[in-house]
Enzyme design. Sequence first.
Site, PDB file in Angstrom:
ATOM      1  CB  SER A 184      -0.913   0.004   1.227  1.00  0.00           C
ATOM      2  OG  SER A 184      -0.128   0.246   2.380  1.00  0.00           O
ATOM      3  CE  LYS A 185      -0.798   5.894  -3.565  1.00  0.00           C
ATOM      4  NZ  LYS A 185       0.229   5.531  -4.523  1.00  0.00           N
ATOM      5  NE  ARG A 186       0.873   0.281   6.075  1.00  0.00           N
ATOM      6  CZ  ARG A 186       1.689  -0.680   6.474  1.00  0.00           C
ATOM      7  NH1 ARG A 186       2.927  -0.382   6.847  1.00  0.00           N
ATOM      8  NH2 ARG A 186       1.293  -1.932   6.499  1.00  0.00           N
TER       9      ARG A 186
ATOM     10  N   GLY B 201       5.337   3.055  -0.304  1.00  0.00           N
ATOM     11  CA  GLY B 201       5.913   3.814  -1.425  1.00  0.00           C
ATOM     12  C   GLY B 201       5.036   3.658  -2.653  1.00  0.00           C
TER      13      GLY B 201
END
Length: 490
Positions: free
Chosen positions: A250-252, A254
């Site tokens: 996920s986004k966290r 990268g």
Amino acid sequence: MRVRFAPSPTGHLHVGNARTALFNWLLARGQGGTFILRIEDTDLERSTKESEQAILDDLRWMGLQWDEGVGAGGDYGPYRQTERLQNYTDHADRLIAEKKGYYCFCSAETLDAQRKAQLAAALPPKYAGTCRNMPPAEAAARRASGEPAVVRMRVPEGREVAFTDVVRGLVTFHTDVIGDPVLVRSDGIPAYNFAVVIDDEEMKVTHVIRGEDHISNTPRQILLYEAFGYTPPAFAHLSLVMGPDHAPLSKRHGATSVREFREKGYLPEALVNYLALIGWSPGQNEELLPADELARRFRLENVSHSAGVFDEDKLAWANRHYLKLCAPDRLAALAEPHLRARGQVVGPLSAGAQAWLVQVLPGMAASVDRLPQLADRLEAVFRPPGAPLENEPGLPEVATALAAELEGGLRLVDKDTFRGLAGRVKDRTGLKGKGLFHPMRVILTGAAEGPELDLIVPAIDLAASLNHSGLAAVASCQERAAFAARLLNS
Ligand code: GLU
């Protein structure tokens, strides 16, 4: 064999979904099957045309061309679910007529209260069945009076639903844990589980390959196949793509979307090759293979059911391989936007500048992971002559000798010219090896490190000889040497 990729156009194409698309594509290409693209846009609030277009673009960029579907046509369209609504309504009517479905009038508040009571009693939340046995005449009357209703499926009680997943083996669910699912919402929009069954049946899909986040939907879908008297397709649920901490990527972690990796300067063939290696192996200790060869070797049965971790270092490794294989013309075209973003390309490129990029970039590409790093390598070309880093031993002598050798207008346009010059500077100064080449590098490139001098020095003088090239200004080696000689000997 007919397979499909069925994205919901609610955002960018996540690499996990891209891998699902790829595995479908590999199977179809390898087995002479048909690859279908269906757009599942029934979430009216979250679906957008921009997202649909971006997904189509990203699939095309990856080379995962579909045979049938949105943008390609085919005999089983339309391939966008919002264009098939009447079909879903007709199917819902059929289930109601056969008492396999029913209207439910429960309000959101009623359902919410029931769910809370179940949770409080430590029961798994499921629809309480309030409207399940309502006499059809009563339901019809309430409908006729305009009361909003959803359509639910009547899930058979006390049954086991089993299927053999191609990747995960035997999977069983008990129907008692499945509350009667909503098939059609009160606004006439079908639920995913309902639309997907009708579409997969009508589009004659033989293999449903999707992420394992859908595995709990599959028993509901199988019950619908049964209710309609359809034969279910084969199912294969792919493990999710995880981040390094084994949580879904996920986004966290990268970058997560195909678009982001594209913008970071990965080549499509590198991303495709790398994604194919997550949870599958082409065998024979080979990993770097072109897509058609991956397709030839791909077997759904050999896909691992354990979660795959997305490893950007390994993607970079694949990218290095494909950068080295990249045809010079294509490399120049791919690099151009990155050079532009760095101010190295400032206008329309002249034919000479195009030819310069085509000549220079392959040498630079041998030592980079990603396209923007080509701009790092070219910094040496575009750095204006400035004060050498420090007045290190040898710098003044080498600057003087270089300036003297270049004064007459000699252009170091190839390796041999540069080597000849280096030999004469050696003779003039008595310096050799690192003691000679380090000062030359500092004077000619403005930095202590960078690409091989054999490559970068000719690149500098070739670029400096171009006029109105569309490249940023480039100082010649002669100018650099003269500047350094003045500065160091003043
Ligand atoms: N629209 C669903 C998704 O994007 C498709 C699931 C399926 O392949 O059945 O997750």
